[in-house]
Design an enzyme around this catalytic site. Structure first.
Site, PDB file in Angstrom:
ATOM      1  N   LYS A 154      -0.531   4.435   4.471  1.00 51.87           N
ATOM      2  CA  LYS A 154      -1.164   4.568   5.359  1.00 51.87           C
ATOM      3  C   LYS A 154      -1.478   4.048   6.491  1.00 51.87           C
ATOM      4  CE  LYS A 154      -4.134  -0.214   4.446  1.00 51.87           C
ATOM      5  NZ  LYS A 154      -4.866   0.601   4.745  1.00 51.87           N
ATOM      6  N   HIS A 159       0.914  -1.127  -0.071  1.00 53.64           N
ATOM      7  CA  HIS A 159       0.539  -0.318  -0.305  1.00 53.64           C
ATOM      8  C   HIS A 159       1.025   1.417   0.126  1.00 53.64           C
ATOM      9  CE1 HIS A 159      -3.577  -2.731   1.495  1.00 53.64           C
ATOM     10  NE2 HIS A 159      -4.069  -1.798   0.537  1.00 53.64           N
TER      11      HIS A 159
END
Length: 229
Positions: A140, A136
């Protein structure tokens, strides 16, 4: 439908855009406007048909406490708070509110979960070891991702194993990649989902909100209802 979006990050902005595109009235609150859930007074929340939260783990529980206490309907896209799930479900029940939660609102990811369960069940006694890899964007906050944890839970239950190891990577502005890898002495099988953008998450969350406003009060897991949207 009158929609209150909590969170003005990349996904929150996209949720607001998608909701507007689908003809809904939208109001957005960012973190500065809603510090410690102070803006979520009962009269304010009552002005909306549904609340969609894409904030942060440290903010979402306060937001849920404030909104659910008024009997509101909430769709939670934020992850990293599931240690409080039982408390939030209980609050929703006591106040006749509606809570729909999920670690990933992409329909493609939900189908991946179903395929993963079948894959794990089929390979259960065939000498395969399961691992998960997820990538990700660097901003995040939770690691591993909620999606990876859900995927591990699905595989652990279907394969009858205690723990599926997860490798989490944070790279640039990556929207999200999840791999389930089954390895034996003879071969390797890989199930992969790549997100090209956050739009799939946003569309799923808005469609979930449209579904939720038509339901009786209660708590719903997106994994169990996505096919009804």
């Amino acid at each position: 439908m009158r929609v209150l979006v909590l969170g003005h990050g990349k996904t929150g902005k996209l949720v607001a855009d998608v909701a507007a595109e689908r003809g809904h009235g939208v109001h957005v609150l960012d973190a500065k406007e809603n510090k410690d859930a102070a803006a979520l007074t009962p009269p304010f929340v009552a002005g909306f048909d549904v609340v969609i939260d894409f904030t942060a783990p440290e903010a979402v529980v306060q937001n849920m406490r404030a909104c659910l206490a008024t009997g509101a309907k909430m769709v939670i896209g934020t992850t990293g708070w599931y240690d409080k799930l039982a408390d939030m479900r209980g609050l929703a029940e006591r106040r006749s509110a509606s809570l729909l939660y999920g670690t990933n609102y992409s329909v493609g990811v939900q189908v991946m979960m179903q395929v993963a369960a079948q894959m794990a069940k089929s390979l259960k006694d065939a000498g395969y070891a399961f691992t998960i890899e997820e990538t990700h964007h660097v901003t995040k906050l939770d690691s591993p991702s909620g999606t990876a944890l859900s995927l591990a839970e699905v595989v652990e239950e279907a394969a009858g194993v205690a723990i599926v190891p997860i490798e989490a990577k944070r790279v640039g502005d990556a929207a999200g990649t999840h791999l389930l890898i089954a390895t034996s002495e003879a071969d390797r099988l890989v199930l992969q989902h790549d997100s090209f953008s956050r739009r799939g998450f946003a569309e799923g969350a808005v469609r979930a909100a449209e579904w939720l406003v038509k339901q009786k009060s209660g708590s719903y897991d997106f994994r169990e209802v996505f096919s009804k949207l």
